[in-house]
Design an enzyme around this catalytic site. Structure first.
Site, PDB file in Angstrom:
ATOM      1  N   GLU A  11      11.739  -0.686  -1.613  1.00 55.89           N
ATOM      2  CA  GLU A  11      11.199  -1.728  -0.737  1.00 55.89           C
ATOM      3  C   GLU A  11      11.852  -3.089  -0.995  1.00 55.89           C
ATOM      4  O   GLU A  11      11.302  -4.132  -0.662  1.00 55.89           O
ATOM      5  CB  GLU A  11       9.688  -1.818  -0.913  1.00 55.89           C
ATOM      6  CG  GLU A  11       8.947  -0.569  -0.488  1.00 55.89           C
ATOM      7  CD  GLU A  11       7.464  -0.671  -0.718  1.00 55.89           C
ATOM      8  OE1 GLU A  11       6.792  -1.346   0.081  1.00 55.89           O
ATOM      9  OE2 GLU A  11       6.965  -0.087  -1.695  1.00 55.89           O
ATOM     10  N   LYS A 139      -1.383   6.262  -4.985  1.00 56.53           N
ATOM     11  CA  LYS A 139      -2.317   6.764  -3.970  1.00 56.53           C
ATOM     12  C   LYS A 139      -3.235   7.857  -4.501  1.00 56.53           C
ATOM     13  O   LYS A 139      -4.306   8.095  -3.931  1.00 56.53           O
ATOM     14  CB  LYS A 139      -1.537   7.262  -2.757  1.00 56.53           C
ATOM     15  CG  LYS A 139      -0.793   6.169  -2.008  1.00 56.53           C
ATOM     16  CD  LYS A 139       0.016   6.740  -0.862  1.00 56.53           C
ATOM     17  CE  LYS A 139       0.678   5.621  -0.056  1.00 56.53           C
ATOM     18  NZ  LYS A 139       1.638   4.841  -0.866  1.00 56.53           N
ATOM     19  N   PHE A 183       0.419  14.139   6.503  1.00 56.59           N
ATOM     20  CA  PHE A 183       1.279  13.024   6.143  1.00 56.59           C
ATOM     21  C   PHE A 183       1.670  13.204   4.682  1.00 56.59           C
ATOM     22  O   PHE A 183       0.808  13.233   3.796  1.00 56.59           O
ATOM     23  CB  PHE A 183       0.575  11.681   6.366  1.00 56.59           C
ATOM     24  CG  PHE A 183       0.457  11.321   7.817  1.00 56.59           C
ATOM     25  CD1 PHE A 183       1.445  10.578   8.438  1.00 56.59           C
ATOM     26  CD2 PHE A 183      -0.617  11.758   8.577  1.00 56.59           C
ATOM     27  CE1 PHE A 183       1.356  10.256   9.789  1.00 56.59           C
ATOM     28  CE2 PHE A 183      -0.717  11.446   9.925  1.00 56.59           C
ATOM     29  CZ  PHE A 183       0.276  10.694  10.538  1.00 56.59           C
ATOM     30  N   VAL A 184       2.964  13.376   4.451  1.00 57.01           N
ATOM     31  CA  VAL A 184       3.490  13.611   3.107  1.00 57.01           C
ATOM     32  C   VAL A 184       4.081  12.303   2.611  1.00 57.01           C
ATOM     33  O   VAL A 184       4.975  11.727   3.244  1.00 57.01           O
ATOM     34  CB  VAL A 184       4.547  14.725   3.134  1.00 57.01           C
ATOM     35  CG1 VAL A 184       5.065  14.989   1.718  1.00 57.01           C
ATOM     36  CG2 VAL A 184       3.960  16.003   3.733  1.00 57.01           C
ATOM     37  N   SER A 191       5.407   0.604   2.424  1.00 62.80           N
ATOM     38  CA  SER A 191       6.203   0.244   3.599  1.00 62.80           C
ATOM     39  C   SER A 191       6.611   1.464   4.409  1.00 62.80           C
ATOM     40  O   SER A 191       7.610   1.441   5.123  1.00 62.80           O
ATOM     41  CB  SER A 191       7.455  -0.556   3.188  1.00 62.80           C
ATOM     42  OG  SER A 191       7.089  -1.749   2.568  1.00 62.80           O
ATOM     43  N   GLU A 221      -1.669  14.273   2.704  1.00 61.64           N
ATOM     44  CA  GLU A 221      -2.949  13.917   3.315  1.00 61.64           C
ATOM     45  C   GLU A 221      -3.115  14.607   4.657  1.00 61.64           C
ATOM     46  O   GLU A 221      -2.165  14.700   5.440  1.00 61.64           O
ATOM     47  CB  GLU A 221      -3.039  12.406   3.524  1.00 61.64           C
ATOM     48  CG  GLU A 221      -2.953  11.598   2.235  1.00 61.64           C
ATOM     49  CD  GLU A 221      -2.901  10.106   2.488  1.00 61.64           C
ATOM     50  OE1 GLU A 221      -3.082   9.346   1.529  1.00 61.64           O
ATOM     51  OE2 GLU A 221      -2.655   9.696   3.647  1.00 61.64           O
ATOM     52  N   GLU A 228      -7.144   2.915  13.647  1.00 54.27           N
ATOM     53  CA  GLU A 228      -6.690   2.307  12.401  1.00 54.27           C
ATOM     54  C   GLU A 228      -7.206   0.870  12.326  1.00 54.27           C
ATOM     55  O   GLU A 228      -6.768   0.005  13.090  1.00 54.27           O
ATOM     56  CB  GLU A 228      -5.168   2.342  12.312  1.00 54.27           C
ATOM     57  CG  GLU A 228      -4.607   3.748  12.250  1.00 54.27           C
ATOM     58  CD  GLU A 228      -3.105   3.749  12.076  1.00 54.27           C
ATOM     59  OE1 GLU A 228      -2.598   2.939  11.270  1.00 54.27           O
ATOM     60  OE2 GLU A 228      -2.431   4.552  12.748  1.00 54.27           O
ATOM     61  N   ASN A 320      -8.311   4.542   3.880  1.00 56.66           N
ATOM     62  CA  ASN A 320      -6.970   5.107   3.736  1.00 56.66           C
ATOM     63  C   ASN A 320      -6.318   4.596   2.458  1.00 56.66           C
ATOM     64  O   ASN A 320      -5.909   5.372   1.608  1.00 56.66           O
ATOM     65  CB  ASN A 320      -6.118   4.748   4.954  1.00 56.66           C
ATOM     66  CG  ASN A 320      -4.735   5.354   4.904  1.00 56.66           C
ATOM     67  OD1 ASN A 320      -4.528   6.389   4.275  1.00 56.66           O
ATOM     68  ND2 ASN A 320      -3.775   4.723   5.554  1.00 56.66           N
ATOM     69  N   ASN A 323      -3.741  -2.238  -0.382  1.00 51.69           N
ATOM     70  CA  ASN A 323      -2.416  -2.763  -0.680  1.00 51.69           C
ATOM     71  C   ASN A 323      -2.610  -4.100  -1.383  1.00 51.69           C
ATOM     72  O   ASN A 323      -3.065  -5.059  -0.781  1.00 51.69           O
ATOM     73  CB  ASN A 323      -1.619  -2.933   0.617  1.00 51.69           C
ATOM     74  CG  ASN A 323      -0.170  -3.261   0.382  1.00 51.69           C
ATOM     75  OD1 ASN A 323       0.170  -4.010  -0.527  1.00 51.69           O
ATOM     76  ND2 ASN A 323       0.706  -2.706   1.204  1.00 51.69           N
ATOM     77  N   SER A 332       3.596  -9.339   9.841  1.00 48.96           N
ATOM     78  CA  SER A 332       2.707  -8.619   8.930  1.00 48.96           C
ATOM     79  C   SER A 332       1.240  -8.867   9.279  1.00 48.96           C
ATOM     80  O   SER A 332       0.862  -9.957   9.720  1.00 48.96           O
ATOM     81  CB  SER A 332       2.959  -9.038   7.480  1.00 48.96           C
ATOM     82  OG  SER A 332       4.220  -8.597   7.040  1.00 48.96           O
TER      83      SER A 332
END
Length: 364
Positions: A11, A139, A183-184, A191, A221, A228, A320, A323, A332
């Site tokens: 990132e 996570k 979702f892997v 990011s 997941e 969202e 979820n 951050n 952002s």
């Protein structure tokens, strides 16, 4: 004060873009700003303070490159200073450092490693401490902490490096029992880098290998049907409770983007739209703000965080992630939500620095 950015993680470029936003908005009449870039090889350098040098360019992503001069953080028991070192020249002091604004994302910057170094140097810094940074980066353990605090998380599986190397088919079998789409994700990434949306079991192995390019530990997941919803959290002053923004909702303009991926977040400004306040029933809006504050407290948050939820058709709020150093790019969500909640960007940065200066280092 030093603005620290770049770093060794994937990132790196996102951190540079975040730094561009901070450098452009910070009040230079109030703060003596020293921009320090960390190259991918770990070298610290004194770099340009011009925000344009670190903004997104069409030709390439911004990057801190190693230079002939290195910046070293030196502590002598009475304080800490930044010292420039170069071959065949005497070290040159840049002066004492009162506070560091570390806008690094990912491992070796957002995961508690840098925070631990600053604690040892007795330097105040913006954002979460060692434990909250580490938990917020991982996570897997993030979900463990959330569940212990009574927050609802979605179904998931964790695949460690040892488990994958020992018996990959067993890992695939465990993950395949989750409801598709999956979702892997790299367990300690951000990011949206290294993340794959998987709709076919046959593609699962490749997705895991992609995530492992960023982190040997992978989280898989189950996809959750829901809106969202995000909440920006800001530490309270003194003994006050954390402050929360009006909830925001991300609407991805589907076409080139199936989901909120890296391009949608940082490159394609038209790919996603933030609605703030989100169109939610009053009780749900209040509830999601309460849950965001609970998540912040659960990880031991300080300074700032963005907390993301799914609001399902049956009315559930499923967390979820948190951050602990959300992006500050022009598009952002964290600064946008505070701006729409009455706290403009420059004032937000000033508040974060003030919070850092009033907080002691060490155990607290």
């Amino acid at each position: 004060m030093a603005v620290l950015f770049g770093g060794r993680s994937s990132e790196h470029a996102v951190s540079c873009v975040t730094a561009a936003g901070v450098l452009e908005a910070i009040d230079r009449t109030k703060y003596d700003v020293v921009p320090v870039g960390i190259a991918r090889n770990g070298q610290w350098s004194l770099v340009s303070a011009d925000p344009a040098a670190w903004s997104l360019r069409s030709e390439s992503l911004p990057e801190v490159v190693p230079g002939e001069q290195s910046v070293v953080l030196s502590a002598d028991g009475t304080g800490s200073e930044l010292v420039v070192h170069a071959e065949d020249t005497l070290p040159r002091s840049l002066g004492r450092v009162d506070v560091v604004f570390p806008v690094l994302h990912g491992p070796f910057g957002e995961d508690g490693t840098l925070q631990g170094m600053l604690e040892m140097a007795d330097i105040r810094y913006v954002g979460a401490g060692v434990l909250a940074s580490a938990v917020g980066m991982d996570k897997h353990y993030m979900k463990v902490v959330f569940e212990a605090a009574g927050l609802k998380v979605g179904p998931y599986e964790v695949i460690t490096d040892r488990q994958w190397e020992k018996d990959a088919p067993a890992c695939l079998e465990r993950a395949s029992k989750l409801a598709f789409p999956l979702f892997v994700k790299p367990a300690r990434g951000g990011s949206s880098m290294g993340i794959t949306r998987v709709t076919n079991p046959a593609d699962l192995r490749a997705a895991i290998e992609t995530a492992r390019e960023h982190d040997p530990k992978v989280v898989v997941e189950a996809g959750i049907v829901g809106r969202e919803i995000e909440v920006a959290v800001l530490q309270g002053r003194g003994t006050e409770d954390p402050r929360t923004s009006s909830p925001g909702e991300i609407a991805v303009q589907h076409g080139e983007h199936e989901w909120y991926d890296f391009e949608a977040k940082y490159v394609d400004g038209a790919a996603a739209e933030l609605s703030c306040p989100a169109d939610l029933p009053e009780d749900i809006s209040a509830r999601v703000r309460d849950l965001a504050g609970l998540a912040f407290e659960a990880v031991g948050g300080e300074g700032l965080s963005r907390v993301d939820f799914f609001y399902t058709p049956v009315g559930d709020l499923i967390i979820n992630e948190i951050n602990t150093m959300p992006g500050f790019t022009p598009i952002s969500m964290y600064p946008q939500m505070w701006a729409k909640s009455g706290l403009p960007y420059t004032e937000l940065i000033d508040e974060l620095i003030s919070l850092a200066l009033e907080r002691k280092t060490g155990l607290r």
